[in-house]
Motif scaffolding. Structure first.
Motif, short mmCIF file in Angstrom:
data_model
loop_
_atom_site.label_atom_id
_atom_site.label_comp_id
_atom_site.label_asym_id
_atom_site.label_seq_id
_atom_site.Cartn_x
_atom_site.Cartn_y
_atom_site.Cartn_z
N CYS A 97 37.10 66.91 28.26
CA CYS A 97 37.95 67.29 29.38
C CYS A 97 39.42 67.30 28.96
O CYS A 97 40.17 68.26 29.21
CB CYS A 97 37.74 66.32 30.53
N ILE A 98 39.82 66.25 28.26
CA ILE A 98 41.21 66.15 27.81
C ILE A 98 41.51 67.23 26.76
O ILE A 98 42.58 67.83 26.74
CB ILE A 98 41.50 64.73 27.24
N ALA A 99 40.52 67.51 25.90
CA ALA A 99 40.69 68.55 24.88
C ALA A 99 40.88 69.91 25.54
O ALA A 99 41.71 70.73 25.12
CB ALA A 99 39.48 68.59 23.95
N GLN A 100 40.11 70.14 26.61
CA GLN A 100 40.22 71.41 27.33
C GLN A 100 41.59 71.54 28.00
O GLN A 100 42.24 72.59 27.93
CB GLN A 100 39.11 71.51 28.37
N LEU A 101 42.02 70.45 28.61
CA LEU A 101 43.36 70.42 29.23
C LEU A 101 44.42 70.76 28.19
O LEU A 101 45.32 71.58 28.43
CB LEU A 101 43.61 69.01 29.80
N PHE A 102 44.30 70.14 27.02
CA PHE A 102 45.27 70.38 25.94
C PHE A 102 45.25 71.85 25.54
O PHE A 102 46.29 72.50 25.44
CB PHE A 102 44.96 69.50 24.73
#
Length: 309
Positions: A97-102
């Motif tokens: 999720c955080i990777a996608q946000l980034f």
């Protein structure tokens, strides 16, 4: 480690675009088709520009960079969205999720900077034609592109770090089809008001500043065309027209979502489809259909391939 002890949520559930099974199956076909067009169309531009001697001006260099960013940008969200249409359980890990946000903010912001650089390029070409070759050297163009990537990276790192510092202790349902700042702020079990303002200020400032530069450059361009012949007008408008179209398609929805504190997430996600999928899909069409040189280069490339094959 610091993050783990505050967040008990290990994964999020994406609610996606629709809950309706039938709608999801139709969407699967539509979005798969869109994604194939995005990758094929933008890849075609990258290959054409990089293998054609005739397309070596800065405008085409920037265009091929934009196409590359578009492929990366839509690849952050589209494959997951498409796969999720087929499964009931649309989960994404906390790290994913955080990777996608980034990724969304990195490539999205890079695209905003690139569109701004392209407007500057048109401004110099039309308003200062005599200085064009000295201002837009290979080195200067390379620096502008690197600057766009670095700017995107800095912005995205800031957004991501701010978000990962929040504690998440459930619920873990995200009313969106990808992980973005607003939906995540909703789920944090902490007061996110100040953080929301920082996030809006960060994204909003970049979007508005670039939009202001873009609008200004086009106002100046149009102003300088007053004394032009009809042919000059036409030529300038045809190169700028496609660019203005892309800017409106991309900035409109982006501004709508990031400039205001989010109130209605289900509205947000349908608007997000515009800048994550529709614009990257239309970019190649908009730029090539209105551009004789690109079309010519593609034909040459094609006949060469067929001839060699």
């Amino acid at each position: 480690i610091h993050m783990e002890n505050r967040s008990s949520v290990k994964e999020f559930i994406l609610l996606g675009l629709s809950m309706n099974q039938g709608v999801q199956q139709i969407c699967f076909v539509i979005f798969l088709f869109f994604y194939v067009i995005i990758v094929a169309g933008n890849l075609l531009i990258v290959i054409t520009v990089n293998s054609s001697q005739g397309l070596n001006s800065p405008m085409y260099f920037f265009l091929s960079c934009l196409s590359f960013v578009d492929i990366c940008y839509s690849s952050v969200t589209a494959p997951k969205l498409i796969a999720d249409f087929l499964v009931a359980n649309k989960t994404i890990s906390f790290v994913g999720c955080i990777a996608q946000l980034f990724g969304v903010h990195f490539f999205g912001c890079t695209e905003i900077f690139l569109l701004t650089v392209m407007a500057y390029d048109r401004y110099v070409a039309i308003c200062r034609p005599l200085h064009y070759t000295t201002l837009m050297t290979r080195r200067a163009c390379g620096r502008m592109v690197v600057g766009s990537w670095v700017g995107g990276f800095v912005h995205s790192t800031a957004q991501t770090l701010l978000t990962t510092r929040l504690p998440f202790c459930g619920p873990n349902k995200i009313d969106h089809y990808f992980c973005d700042v607003h939906p995540l702020l909703r789920l944090a079990c902490a007061d996110t008001y100040a953080m929301g303002i920082i996030v809006v200020a960060n994204s909003g400032m970049i979007t508005l500043t670039c939009f202001f530069i873009l609008v200004t450059s086009y106002v100046v361009i149009l102003g300088s065309l007053k004394n032009q012949t009809a042919e000059g007008w036409h030529k300038a408008l045809s190169t700028c027209g496609s660019h203005i179209t892309v800017v409106i398609l991309f900035f409109g929805p982006c501004t709508f979502i990031y400039i205001r504190p989010s109130s209605n997430l289900s509205e947000d996600k349908s608007v997000a489809v515009f800048y994550t999928i529709i614009t990257p899909m239309l970019n190649p069409l908009i730029y090539t259909l209105r551009n004789q040189e690109v079309k010519g280069a593609m034909r040459k490339l094609w006949s060469r391939k067929v001839g060699n094959g």
